[in-house]
Design a protein around this motif. Structure first.
Motif, PDB file in Angstrom:
ATOM      1  N   PRO A   5       9.761  40.256  12.923  1.00 16.83           N
ATOM      2  CA  PRO A   5       8.697  39.320  13.295  1.00 16.83           C
ATOM      3  C   PRO A   5       7.536  39.287  12.308  1.00 16.83           C
ATOM      4  CG  PRO A   5       8.632  41.282  14.689  1.00 16.83           C
ATOM      5  CD  PRO A   5       9.890  41.375  13.875  1.00 16.83           C
ATOM      6  N   ASP A   6       7.443  40.314  11.441  1.00 13.66           N
ATOM      7  CA  ASP A   6       6.347  40.369  10.468  1.00 13.66           C
ATOM      8  C   ASP A   6       6.732  39.784   9.113  1.00 13.66           C
ATOM      9  OD1 ASP A   6       4.572  41.607  12.234  1.00 13.66           O
ATOM     10  OD2 ASP A   6       5.370  43.594  11.765  1.00 13.66           O
ATOM     11  N   LEU A   7       7.918  39.176   9.016  1.00 15.20           N
ATOM     12  CA  LEU A   7       8.370  38.678   7.725  1.00 15.20           C
ATOM     13  C   LEU A   7       7.435  37.621   7.149  1.00 15.20           C
ATOM     14  CD1 LEU A   7      10.638  38.924   5.628  1.00 15.20           C
ATOM     15  CD2 LEU A   7      11.770  36.990   6.756  1.00 15.20           C
ATOM     16  N   ILE A   8       6.745  36.908   8.013  1.00 18.55           N
ATOM     17  CA  ILE A   8       5.817  35.881   7.540  1.00 18.55           C
ATOM     18  C   ILE A   8       4.736  36.487   6.648  1.00 18.55           C
ATOM     19  CG2 ILE A   8       4.295  36.049   9.559  1.00 18.55           C
ATOM     20  CD1 ILE A   8       3.958  33.000   9.380  1.00 18.55           C
ATOM     21  N   HIS A   9       4.494  37.791   6.792  1.00 14.85           N
ATOM     22  CA  HIS A   9       3.470  38.470   5.990  1.00 14.85           C
ATOM     23  C   HIS A   9       4.075  39.265   4.833  1.00 14.85           C
ATOM     24  CE1 HIS A   9       0.717  37.364   9.146  1.00 14.85           C
ATOM     25  NE2 HIS A   9       1.377  38.079  10.034  1.00 14.85           N
ATOM     26  N   LYS A  10       5.393  39.153   4.629  1.00 14.16           N
ATOM     27  CA  LYS A  10       6.067  39.960   3.616  1.00 14.16           C
ATOM     28  C   LYS A  10       6.693  39.081   2.529  1.00 14.16           C
ATOM     29  CE  LYS A  10       7.269  43.596   6.955  1.00 14.16           C
ATOM     30  NZ  LYS A  10       8.387  44.340   7.594  1.00 14.16           N
ATOM     31  N   ALA A  11       7.138  39.738   1.448  1.00 13.81           N
ATOM     32  CA  ALA A  11       7.807  39.016   0.374  1.00 13.81           C
ATOM     33  C   ALA A  11       9.219  38.624   0.797  1.00 13.81           C
ATOM     34  CB  ALA A  11       7.866  39.893  -0.872  1.00 13.81           C
ATOM     35  N   GLY A  12       9.739  37.546   0.223  1.00 12.81           N
ATOM     36  CA  GLY A  12      11.086  37.099   0.543  1.00 12.81           C
ATOM     37  C   GLY A  12      11.611  36.143  -0.508  1.00 12.81           C
ATOM     38  N   LEU A  13      12.933  35.918  -0.514  1.00 13.59           N
ATOM     39  CA  LEU A  13      13.594  35.047  -1.493  1.00 13.59           C
ATOM     40  C   LEU A  13      14.498  34.047  -0.791  1.00 13.59           C
ATOM     41  CD1 LEU A  13      14.697  37.535  -4.306  1.00 13.59           C
ATOM     42  CD2 LEU A  13      13.085  35.646  -4.567  1.00 13.59           C
ATOM     43  N   ILE A  14      14.582  32.855  -1.382  1.00 12.39           N
ATOM     44  CA  ILE A  14      15.529  31.838  -0.945  1.00 12.39           C
ATOM     45  C   ILE A  14      16.569  31.665  -2.056  1.00 12.39           C
ATOM     46  CG2 ILE A  14      15.825  29.390  -0.382  1.00 12.39           C
ATOM     47  CD1 ILE A  14      14.403  30.972   1.789  1.00 12.39           C
ATOM     48  N   TYR A  15      17.860  31.694  -1.706  1.00 13.82           N
ATOM     49  CA  TYR A  15      18.938  31.577  -2.684  1.00 13.82           C
ATOM     50  C   TYR A  15      19.529  30.167  -2.620  1.00 13.82           C
ATOM     51  CZ  TYR A  15      18.477  36.623  -2.476  1.00 13.82           C
ATOM     52  OH  TYR A  15      17.966  37.898  -2.497  1.00 13.82           O
ATOM     53  N   LEU A  16      19.234  29.363  -3.612  1.00 11.12           N
ATOM     54  CA  LEU A  16      19.764  28.003  -3.656  1.00 11.12           C
ATOM     55  C   LEU A  16      21.196  28.043  -4.179  1.00 11.12           C
ATOM     56  CD1 LEU A  16      16.629  26.166  -5.098  1.00 11.12           C
ATOM     57  CD2 LEU A  16      17.353  26.349  -2.707  1.00 11.12           C
ATOM     58  N   ARG A  17      22.137  27.506  -3.399  1.00 12.45           N
ATOM     59  CA  ARG A  17      23.558  27.620  -3.724  1.00 12.45           C
ATOM     60  C   ARG A  17      23.991  26.644  -4.816  1.00 12.45           C
ATOM     61  NH1 ARG A  17      23.056  28.137   1.793  1.00 12.45           N
ATOM     62  NH2 ARG A  17      23.434  25.904   2.139  1.00 12.45           N
ATOM     63  N   ASP A  18      23.459  25.431  -4.762  1.00 10.27           N
ATOM     64  CA  ASP A  18      23.857  24.401  -5.720  1.00 10.27           C
ATOM     65  C   ASP A  18      22.807  23.303  -5.712  1.00 10.27           C
ATOM     66  OD1 ASP A  18      24.375  22.931  -3.334  1.00 10.27           O
ATOM     67  OD2 ASP A  18      26.456  23.640  -3.326  1.00 10.27           O
ATOM     68  N   LYS A  19      23.053  22.246  -6.482  1.00  6.76           N
ATOM     69  CA  LYS A  19      22.091  21.157  -6.600  1.00  6.76           C
ATOM     70  C   LYS A  19      21.879  20.440  -5.270  1.00  6.76           C
ATOM     71  CE  LYS A  19      20.425  20.972 -10.787  1.00  6.76           C
ATOM     72  NZ  LYS A  19      18.954  20.995 -11.014  1.00  6.76           N
ATOM     73  N   GLU A  20      22.935  20.315  -4.501  1.00  7.79           N
ATOM     74  CA  GLU A  20      22.803  19.653  -3.210  1.00  7.79           C
ATOM     75  C   GLU A  20      21.905  20.459  -2.280  1.00  7.79           C
ATOM     76  OE1 GLU A  20      25.657  18.042   0.452  1.00  7.79           O
ATOM     77  OE2 GLU A  20      26.548  18.790  -1.417  1.00  7.79           O
ATOM     78  N   ASP A  21      22.097  21.764  -2.267  1.00  9.81           N
ATOM     79  CA  ASP A  21      21.240  22.627  -1.460  1.00  9.81           C
ATOM     80  C   ASP A  21      19.796  22.542  -1.941  1.00  9.81           C
ATOM     81  OD1 ASP A  21      20.589  24.517   0.487  1.00  9.81           O
ATOM     82  OD2 ASP A  21      20.987  26.214  -0.847  1.00  9.81           O
ATOM     83  N   GLU A  22      19.608  22.509  -3.248  1.00 12.54           N
ATOM     84  CA  GLU A  22      18.264  22.398  -3.804  1.00 12.54           C
ATOM     85  C   GLU A  22      17.575  21.122  -3.325  1.00 12.54           C
ATOM     86  OE1 GLU A  22      16.280  22.898  -8.194  1.00 12.54           O
ATOM     87  OE2 GLU A  22      17.895  21.438  -7.996  1.00 12.54           O
ATOM     88  N   GLN A  23      18.290  20.006  -3.334  1.00 10.89           N
ATOM     89  CA  GLN A  23      17.692  18.751  -2.916  1.00 10.89           C
ATOM     90  C   GLN A  23      17.291  18.779  -1.444  1.00 10.89           C
ATOM     91  OE1 GLN A  23      16.715  16.244  -4.907  1.00 10.89           O
ATOM     92  NE2 GLN A  23      17.335  17.697  -6.508  1.00 10.89           N
ATOM     93  N   ARG A  24      18.106  19.423  -0.599  1.00  8.23           N
ATOM     94  CA  ARG A  24      17.758  19.537   0.813  1.00  8.23           C
ATOM     95  C   ARG A  24      16.475  20.345   1.002  1.00  8.23           C
ATOM     96  NH1 ARG A  24      23.498  20.148   1.649  1.00  8.23           N
ATOM     97  NH2 ARG A  24      23.254  22.422   1.529  1.00  8.23           N
ATOM     98  N   VAL A  25      16.370  21.429   0.219  1.00  5.88           N
ATOM     99  CA  VAL A  25      15.177  22.267   0.314  1.00  5.88           C
ATOM    100  C   VAL A  25      13.946  21.530  -0.217  1.00  5.88           C
ATOM    101  CG1 VAL A  25      14.098  24.373  -0.571  1.00  5.88           C
ATOM    102  CG2 VAL A  25      16.438  24.448   0.276  1.00  5.88           C
TER     103      VAL A  25
END
Length: 459
Positions: A213-233
């Motif tokens: 529940p405290d992740l909003i205050h912590k560091a994190g990463l998003i892994y973009l799978r491909d160009k299509e995923d990137e566009q959605r994000v």
């Protein structure tokens, strides 16, 4: 987006100051702090960091690297555009001996030309943490900017750190991510485009943990799978554009990524954190305050640690075998606070020892403090550095009087200070050599500087 801010406060002694008035911080705290990203358009009439100052910081870093002193604060990325799914990726260069700047480069343009030849035209990115430790003006800029922040929002005890980004890379080398830092992003050269997402916009992704529940205050990463995923994000993103002289802000809860821009970009992100300072991990477990009031910072002779910090330290055992740990913890806290709650210490001055006839001047904005330690010792500290003394009571009073004179902000002659210190002093446990060594330390720490003697008219 904030309108241009009021004029900064006057800078003391001609130092490069980025201090903003109380009215700005009051407005900022009400509208934007920990709420939403914004762009502050060219808030400073002068003293904004320059490419030349950043180049000097990199030169200092390079010199330390070649002396084998460290590598951790510096990362060098090379961009590759042929990653899986059409996504770019970045390799990290570990042998930096040829790729860091050299005095022979002359200036930033000379360095970039040599680097372009070494890399065969590949795009690159340099990330330098603790940049305030490698260039004195940059340290002054960041501490003066934070002075108003501390007054309005408190002193964050997780520390603050200026991280320099220099390069022509298209995207942030470590991708879409979030920090445990609130970020002020100074655009120094080139246009900068940032994509930003509130935490909830990407919280449902598979790689984001759901059991913290405290992740909003912590560091994190998003892994973009491909160009299509990137566009959605990217479709969920808010975009900020900063130009040279602008300052962007986004809260710690926001994911972000730099987007492609033309040519070279130089920027410095000043992150502030409310986690416990790193050095508390070496001490016995315990609760630490997340922030202090700016009035609780050490302010001169006979200073004490702020009450919340003292209470945390006092909860530790009082046994003789932990007195040294208490002394070290106290010393770390004092150095941290006199350093403006910034991570690391500023670049030391390289100057000759003081001569008796010379005059010196301290800054009222950065007082030299003395704090009692266990077993009768006292810590003298300024700008994140310190010396430990074991003076007799009579000598301690002289030390406090010396620091009071220096903290007045008035020019002082070395010889006159020495005469006043030793006048009618019977216990000579603190000799002339130790006195001059203390003054030379203060010069080396940049707590005092040489100045011209006051004119007879001024007197």
């Amino acid at each position: 987006m904030l309108a241009p801010a009021p004029a900064p406060r006057p800078s003391p002694h001609g130092e490069p100051s980025l201090a903003l008035p109380r009215s700005f911080w009051k407005d900022f705290a009400r509208k934007h702090w920990d709420r939403q990203p914004t762009v502050l358009q060219r808030p400073f009439a002068a003293h904004f960091p320059t490419p030349g100052e950043i180049f000097e910081a990199l030169l200092e870093t390079s010199a330390r690297y070649r002396r084998g002193e460290f590598t951790q604060p510096l990362r060098f990325y090379i961009e590759h555009m042929d990653g899986p799914g059409g996504m770019p990726y970045y390799s990290v260069l570990f042998d930096l001996s040829r790729h860091l700047p050299q005095r022979e480069d002359g200036d930033l343009d000379g360095y970039l030309a040599r680097l372009d030849s070494l890399l065969g035209g590949k795009r690159f990115g340099i990330v330098l943490n603790r940049a305030q430790c490698f260039q004195w003006n940059h340290w002054l800029q960041m501490t003066s900017f934070l002075s108003g922040f501390h007054e309005a929002l408190g002193v964050p005890l997780g520390g603050s750190d200026s991280c320099v980004f220099l390069g022509n890379y298209r995207y942030t080398p470590f991708g879409v991510h979030k920090d445990d830092l609130h970020v002020f992003y100074f655009v120094i050269d080139g246009e900068k485009t940032m994509s930003l997402w509130p935490f909830d916009a990407l919280a449902d992704r598979q790689e984001v943990p759901k059991d913290d529940p405290d992740l909003i205050h912590k560091a994190g990463l998003i892994y973009l799978r491909d160009k299509e995923d990137e566009q959605r994000v990217l479709a969920k993103a808010t975009t900020l554009v900063g130009r040279p002289g602008d300052v962007m802000y986004w809260p710690a809860s926001y994911w972000h990524r730099a987007e492609p821009s033309r040519g070279l970009n130089i920027s410095a992100s000043l992150g502030v954190s409310f986690r416990p300072p790193p050095f508390t991990g070496m001490a016995p477990p315990g609760e630490w305050p997340r922030r202090l009031r700016h009035t609780e910072l050490p302010a001169g002779p006979r200073s004490r640690l702020p009450e919340p910090v003292r209470k945390s330290l006092q909860r530790r055992s009082r046994r003789q075998d932990v007195l040294s740990a208490e002394r070290e913890s106290t010393s770390e806290w004092v150095r941290f606070l006199t350093g403006g709650a910034l991570e690391g210490t500023p670049l030391e001055a390289r100057e000759e020892p003081l001569k008796p006839q010379e005059w010196i001047l301290a800054s009222r904005e950065r007082p030299i403090v003395s704090v009692p330690l266990p077993q009768g010792q006292v810590l003298v500290s300024a700008n994140g550095r310190s010396a430990t003394l074991t003076p007799a009571p009579a000598v301690l009073r002289r030390v406090e009087k010396l620091l009071t004179a220096l903290n007045s902000g008035k020019p002082q002659q070395v010889e006159a200070l020495e005469e006043a210190f030793f006048s009618r002093l019977t216990a000579r446990s603190f000799n002339t050599r130790a006195f001059r060594a203390l003054l030379d330390d203060l010069v080396r720490w940049r707590a005092v500087r040489r100045c011209e003697p006051p004119s007879s008219r001024a007197r």
